[in-house]
Enzyme design. Structure first.
Site, PDB file in Angstrom:
ATOM      1  N   HIS A  46       0.803  -1.231   0.000  1.00 50.00           N
ATOM      2  CA  HIS A  46       0.000   0.000   0.000  1.00 50.00           C
ATOM      3  C   HIS A  46       0.828   1.270   0.000  1.00 50.00           C
ATOM      4  O   HIS A  46       0.270   2.361   0.171  1.00 50.00           O
ATOM      5  CB  HIS A  46      -0.925   0.056   1.205  1.00 50.00           C
ATOM      6  CG  HIS A  46      -2.000  -0.982   1.204  1.00 50.00           C
ATOM      7  ND1 HIS A  46      -3.256  -0.759   0.698  1.00 50.00           N
ATOM      8  CD2 HIS A  46      -1.984  -2.258   1.640  1.00 50.00           C
ATOM      9  CE1 HIS A  46      -3.979  -1.845   0.844  1.00 50.00           C
ATOM     10  NE2 HIS A  46      -3.225  -2.784   1.399  1.00 50.00           N
ATOM     11  N   LYS A  71      -8.102  14.200   4.402  1.00 45.81           N
ATOM     12  CA  LYS A  71      -7.278  12.996   4.380  1.00 45.81           C
ATOM     13  C   LYS A  71      -6.226  13.171   5.456  1.00 45.81           C
ATOM     14  O   LYS A  71      -6.129  14.263   6.043  1.00 45.81           O
ATOM     15  CB  LYS A  71      -6.609  12.802   3.020  1.00 45.81           C
ATOM     16  CG  LYS A  71      -5.954  14.097   2.474  1.00 45.81           C
ATOM     17  CD  LYS A  71      -5.294  13.885   1.133  1.00 45.81           C
ATOM     18  CE  LYS A  71      -6.240  13.994  -0.038  1.00 45.81           C
ATOM     19  NZ  LYS A  71      -6.504  12.742  -0.743  1.00 45.81           N
ATOM     20  N   ARG A  72      -5.428  12.108   5.738  1.00 43.58           N
ATOM     21  CA  ARG A  72      -4.328  12.293   6.679  1.00 43.58           C
ATOM     22  C   ARG A  72      -3.433  13.447   6.223  1.00 43.58           C
ATOM     23  O   ARG A  72      -3.295  13.692   5.022  1.00 43.58           O
ATOM     24  CB  ARG A  72      -3.494  11.003   6.771  1.00 43.58           C
ATOM     25  CG  ARG A  72      -4.137   9.928   7.600  1.00 43.58           C
ATOM     26  CD  ARG A  72      -4.349  10.335   9.032  1.00 43.58           C
ATOM     27  NE  ARG A  72      -3.109  10.354   9.764  1.00 43.58           N
ATOM     28  CZ  ARG A  72      -2.754   9.444  10.672  1.00 43.58           C
ATOM     29  NH1 ARG A  72      -3.566   8.468  10.992  1.00 43.58           N
ATOM     30  NH2 ARG A  72      -1.590   9.539  11.303  1.00 43.58           N
ATOM     31  N   LYS A  90       1.034  14.424   0.448  1.00 46.15           N
ATOM     32  CA  LYS A  90      -0.338  14.733   0.019  1.00 46.15           C
ATOM     33  C   LYS A  90      -0.513  16.223  -0.269  1.00 46.15           C
ATOM     34  O   LYS A  90      -1.517  16.647  -0.835  1.00 46.15           O
ATOM     35  CB  LYS A  90      -1.339  14.270   1.080  1.00 46.15           C
ATOM     36  CG  LYS A  90      -1.367  12.747   1.267  1.00 46.15           C
ATOM     37  CD  LYS A  90      -2.337  12.343   2.374  1.00 46.15           C
ATOM     38  CE  LYS A  90      -2.275  10.874   2.731  1.00 46.15           C
ATOM     39  NZ  LYS A  90      -3.031  10.009   1.806  1.00 46.15           N
ATOM     40  N   THR A 126      -8.417   6.733  -2.002  1.00 45.97           N
ATOM     41  CA  THR A 126      -9.773   6.213  -2.109  1.00 45.97           C
ATOM     42  C   THR A 126     -10.784   7.330  -1.859  1.00 45.97           C
ATOM     43  O   THR A 126     -11.931   7.242  -2.299  1.00 45.97           O
ATOM     44  CB  THR A 126     -10.009   5.051  -1.118  1.00 45.97           C
ATOM     45  OG1 THR A 126      -9.434   5.410   0.142  1.00 45.97           O
ATOM     46  CG2 THR A 126      -9.377   3.774  -1.612  1.00 45.97           C
ATOM     47  N   LYS A 157     -14.617   8.430  -3.504  1.00 39.53           N
ATOM     48  CA  LYS A 157     -15.825   8.799  -2.746  1.00 39.53           C
ATOM     49  C   LYS A 157     -16.362  10.139  -3.241  1.00 39.53           C
ATOM     50  O   LYS A 157     -17.575  10.334  -3.382  1.00 39.53           O
ATOM     51  CB  LYS A 157     -15.506   8.869  -1.247  1.00 39.53           C
ATOM     52  CG  LYS A 157     -15.122   7.516  -0.665  1.00 39.53           C
ATOM     53  CD  LYS A 157     -14.441   7.606   0.698  1.00 39.53           C
ATOM     54  CE  LYS A 157     -13.739   6.284   1.010  1.00 39.53           C
ATOM     55  NZ  LYS A 157     -12.758   6.377   2.112  1.00 39.53           N
TER      56      LYS A 157
HETATM   57  C1  26W Z   1       3.974   0.717   9.988  1.00 39.13           C
HETATM   58  C2  26W Z   1       3.345   2.040   9.917  1.00 39.13           C
HETATM   59  C3  26W Z   1       2.466   2.160   8.726  1.00 39.13           C
HETATM   60  C4  26W Z   1       1.089   2.110   8.918  1.00 39.13           C
HETATM   61  C5  26W Z   1       0.255   2.216   7.843  1.00 39.13           C
HETATM   62  C6  26W Z   1       2.984   2.290   7.470  1.00 39.13           C
HETATM   63  C7  26W Z   1       2.150   2.389   6.379  1.00 39.13           C
HETATM   64  C8  26W Z   1       0.792   2.344   6.559  1.00 39.13           C
HETATM   65  C9  26W Z   1      -0.143   2.345   5.382  1.00 39.13           C
HETATM   66  C10 26W Z   1       0.460   1.527   4.260  1.00 39.13           C
HETATM   67  C11 26W Z   1      -0.536   3.684   4.932  1.00 39.13           C
HETATM   68  C12 26W Z   1      -1.785   3.652   4.089  1.00 39.13           C
HETATM   69  O1  26W Z   1      -2.875   3.745   4.604  1.00 39.13           O
HETATM   70  N1  26W Z   1      -1.644   3.592   2.751  1.00 39.13           N
HETATM   71  C13 26W Z   1      -2.749   3.940   1.902  1.00 39.13           C
HETATM   72  O2  26W Z   1      -3.454   2.792   1.501  1.00 39.13           O
HETATM   73  C14 26W Z   1      -4.615   3.134   0.771  1.00 39.13           C
HETATM   74  C15 26W Z   1      -5.385   1.871   0.494  1.00 39.13           C
HETATM   75  O3  26W Z   1      -4.701   1.084  -0.434  1.00 39.13           O
HETATM   76  C16 26W Z   1      -4.246   3.879  -0.502  1.00 39.13           C
HETATM   77  O4  26W Z   1      -5.418   4.292  -1.134  1.00 39.13           O
HETATM   78  C17 26W Z   1      -3.393   5.096  -0.166  1.00 39.13           C
HETATM   79  O5  26W Z   1      -2.941   5.701  -1.346  1.00 39.13           O
HETATM   80  C18 26W Z   1      -2.220   4.690   0.693  1.00 39.13           C
HETATM   81  O6  26W Z   1      -1.502   5.822   1.132  1.00 39.13           O
END
Ligand code: 26W
Length: 798
Positions: A340, A528-529, A534, A636, A640
């Site tokens: 992701h 968004k975050r 971003k 995503t 929406k």
């Molecule tokens: C280990 C810490 C950590 C926690 C969460 C590292 C990375 C993440 C995620 C991978 C971050 C995340 O939410 N990624 C998002 O995933 C969505 C669903 O696929 C995508 O639509 C977003 O573009 C992507 O940033």
């Protein structure tokens, strides 16, 4: 058939039984609890039947392992999926109960950071809607993602104790607990599952989201006779240590190196999840596990549950007595992995020493996986040390989780076409060269049931009134709206729906913040975050630019705009917090300036979560999707917004690329460097922001406002943002894309001056949004990765 009269009586009886109160005396939470508990009654039998059907038919089932699930509130969705939402709404109205207020009494379940967790929740909804045997496996965090407040312009975090009142949707399954083993001092921990039903839309399927909670095990008993002060202290320490495991969700969506508790959580999840699945399989289908890969699929949501690979090996070898080769063959045919993110700081790696001391046997297995993998590479690429070092699972004293996930799974996918290409050609290129057949793309999707049907009932009603209800089961049928894109009547109705949603949001904002918005202004929204890539900062800079133009010329002919922001910053992410502070400062300055004649308003809404998104997104005219190309895996929120008829202004990043493909160039506003140009820019060192800064006066002027005292802050609060923007090679090309962004905003302004054109664009976006339903995504996973089939025929075919 459930009638209004049934509903009314049932609610009153349940209120008496549960809360010991009459309707007049009952609080909103009492009423919520009573209705939700009635829903529990309705689904019990279907849930049992679904489980039995899967077992009897020996259906292959998928388990979606994820450290995060972000379902939001469930009552409205559950009623809607059961097909009893309307009758209940009417019954409640007759009892003088406000439906929306009752729904708000439910605590928003926020067991996730953002996109990744919300995606998992959308997938569960689609699995159930499609009648597919698929379940979630996660952690029951006592505290979800922190609640955000803004105090004096700055983000403050407060704990989200979502379980402090009863959680109606969970069923504690004490009898299904399993034990998870860590090295001392933690030792053996009891994992207790809490099951949440996942109700299919308009069918008879009820799947399960199983969340694990950590407890001290029963055998851990106390010798009362020798309970001295020291023992008592030790006991407490141990109990706290164990319970800490499922206490809190890590609030950072970047990886923070070596957080011990996070590693404990990851193993806790996969060990508990796999043990309970295997126990179930053995009970129902016998003890021979050699066909496991035909019985179940285990999907890992990013690398966070990648320890499922060595854990499955351990179970098969140490507990089931299989040899390495047999166990490995089963494992790599059972596990599939989705990546992701390509951001280097979010790629997990664990220090060898840490893994080894917490999970010695698991480390031993990873070590062996690495040895064998490297030997295989050596066979294939003899002498190519560099390549092997770059692909190794263990290197430089770290276990690289993405490498483990690729080596130990049969499928690796990205979440949008561009992202999957970047995985193949860049981030995981060596792995792609080695095993190209593993790599595939599954473009993300969102459930149109939550994000259209329940979040925007007015729009859903308009659509059904126009093309009939088949889109509910077949979101691709939304394209039947296309002929109406130019219909004046349809356009007027669509405009009325949008206006209604804008007024609802404006009312919320007025009640909460005492800020009055012009609902005829364009609602220009970025939620968004908060993350550098971003580029909320790029958006803020353009607002500063626009404000300055208006100050210089208050008569400037622009369409009035309301800029709405929301999003949480990781508590330790200094720059992201500065960006929030900047937006709040701009809001303070601009909203109180009468000279610009209310042409601009800015607001930062606190505590962005699923429920707030449901209020915000339907009200958007403009959707800001402006990440640096190549950095947002998919996004995503973009989907929406389009589904709710907003116009996207965005870069060619993530799924924006495919949204453009779907709607056509004239129905989206694209700007900025492409992913290739961005990569080239970084590589050739041609991306020094100072060059842009020196050459472009308008941009320079904007950036200077961060430090020249134009903003109402004391001291150099925003100097760090200024330094960040001008740092050579450091920033996310905000300045390089700035001029193009301004030009894109002018295109938007022109579009929105033409009423017919803008509603045509909005309709076209809605019409093509069916492609971004998670029903499409999940069907692709089911067919091409998991090989699972619906166990009941889809409702539309019945
Ligand atoms: C280990 C810490 C950590 C926690 C969460 C590292 C990375 C993440 C995620 C991978 C971050 C995340 O939410 N990624 C998002 O995933 C969505 C669903 O696929 C995508 O639509 C977003 O573009 C992507 O940033």
């Amino acid at each position: 058939m459930l009638t209004k009269e049934h509903c009314k009586t049932a609610l009153q009886e349940r209120l008496l039984a549960l809360a010991g109160t009459s309707l007049d005396e009952a609080s909103a939470s009492d009423k919520y609890a009573a209705l939700a508990s009635l829903v529990r009654d309705y689904i019990g039998q279907r849930w049992v039947d679904t489980t039995r059907r899967y077992d009897d038919q020996r259906q292959k089932q998928v388990y979606y392992f994820s450290m995060e699930f972000l379902p939001g509130r469930l009552l409205d969705t559950n009623l809607s999926n059961l097909g009893i939402r309307d009758v209940w709404r009417e019954a409640l109205a007759e009892l003088d109960i406000d439906y929306t207020e009752l729904l708000s009494a439910e605590h928003d379940a926020g067991l996730g950071n953002g996109g990744l967790g919300r995606l998992a929740a959308c997938f569960l909804d689609s699995l159930a809607a499609l009648g597919l045997p698929g379940h979630g496996c996660g952690i029951r965090y006592t505290y979800g993602l922190f609640e955000q407040a803004i105090v004096d312009g700055v983000q403050v975090e407060k704990p989200d104790s979502w379980l402090k009142d009863l959680n109606i949707w969970e069923y504690r399954k004490t009898g299904k607990a399993v034990l998870v083993e860590f090295a001392p001092p933690l030792g053996i921990v009891k994992a207790v599952p809490y099951d949440i039903p996942v109700i299919g839309f308009d069918n008879r399927t009820v799947n399960t989201l199983r969340l694990w909670s950590a407890e001290v095990r029963d055998e851990f008993c106390v010798n009362y006779s020798s309970l001295g002060p020291e023992d008592y202290r030790k006991l407490l320490e141990y109990k706290n240590g164990v319970e800490a495991i499922s206490q809190i969700l890590y609030p950072d969506d970047r990886y923070e190196e070596g957080r011990q508790l996070r590693l404990v959580q990851e193993y806790f999840l996969v060990s508990a999840g796999l043990k309970s699945i295997i126990r179930h399989i053995k009970r129902k289908q016998g003890s021979d596990l050699r066909r496991l890969a035909d019985q179940i699929a285990v999907h890992i949501n990013d690398t966070h549950p990648a320890l499922a690979i060595p854990e499955l090996m351990r179970i098969l070898m140490d507990e089931e007595g299989l040899g390495w080769d047999e166990a490995w063959d089963i494992t790599i045919h059972t596990i599939s992995y989705t990546n992701h993110t390509v951001l280097p700081e979010a790629l997990e790696k664990w220090p060898v020493g840490q893994l080894q001391s917490l999970l010695p046997r698991i480390y031993e297995i990873i070590h062996e996986i690495n040895e064998r993998f490297c030997a295989e590479l050596w066979q294939r690429y003899p002498g190519d040390w560099d390549r092997i070092a770059a692909m190794a699972v263990i290197a430089d004293g770290f276990v690289k989780m993405a490498h483990l996930a690729v080596a130990g799974s049969y499928s690796v996918n990205g979440v949008a076409a561009l992202h999957s290409d970047i995985l193949k050609n860049d981030l995981l290129n060596l792995f792609y060269q080695h095993a190209p057949q593993k790599f595939n793309n599954k473009t993300n999707g969102i459930t149109h049931r939550r994000w259209l049907l329940t979040a925007n009932p007015g729009l859903a009603g308009l659509i059904t009134g126009t093309i009939g209800p088949t889109w509910l089961h077949r979101p691709d049928h939304l394209t039947e709206l296309l002929p109406f894109a130019t219909s004046t009547t349809f356009q007027q109705k669509l405009a009325a729906v949008k206006q209604d949603r804008k007024e609802a949001l404006a009312k919320f904002i007025f009640d909460r913040y005492h800020l009055a918005l012009d609902t005829r202004s364009l609602f220009d929204i970025q939620v968004k975050r908060i993350h550098a890539y971003k580029r909320q900062l790029l958006n803020a800079l353009r607002i500063m630019d626009l404000y300055r133009l208006l100050k210089d010329n208050p008569q400037l002919d622009i369409l009035p705009r309301t800029f709405i922001f929301a999003g949480k910053a990781a508590p330790g992410y200094y720059l992201a917090k500065k960006v929030i502070q900047l937006i709040v400062t701009l809001a303070k300055q601009i909203n109180s300036d009468t000279a610009i004649q209310d042409k601009l308003k800015v607001i930062f809404l606190e505590n962005y979560n699923v429920s707030l998104a449901e209020l915000i997104i339907p009200a958007a005219d403009i959707s800001e999707q402006i990440s640096t190309a190549g950095k947002e895996a998919s996004g995503t929120g973009n989907m929406k917004f389009m589904m709710n008829g907003a116009v996207t202004v965005g870069t060619l990043d993530g799924a924006n690329v495919e949204i453009r493909e779907a709607v056509g160039d004239e129905n989206i506003v694209i700007f900025g460097l492409t992913a290739e140009e961005v990569a080239a820019c970084y590589q050739t060192g041609r991306c020094n922001p100072l060059t842009v800064y020196n050459q472009n006066e308008r941009i320079r002027h904007c950036v200077n406002q961060l430090i020249d005292g134009s903003l109402p802050v004391i001291g150099d609060e925003f100097k760090p943002l200024y330094d960040y923007l001008l740092h050579p090679g450091g920033a996310f090309l905000e300045l390089q894309d700035f001029a193009a962004y301004l030009e894109a905003q002018e295109r938007l302004d022109r579009l929105f001056r033409n009423d017919r054109a803008r509603w045509q664009v909005a309709t076209t976006n809605i019409a093509h949004s069916g492609r971004f339903s998670s029903d499409r995504t999940v069907t692709e996973y089911a067919d091409a990765i998991w090989h699972i089939r619906p166990s009941e025929s889809p409702a539309s075919l019945i």
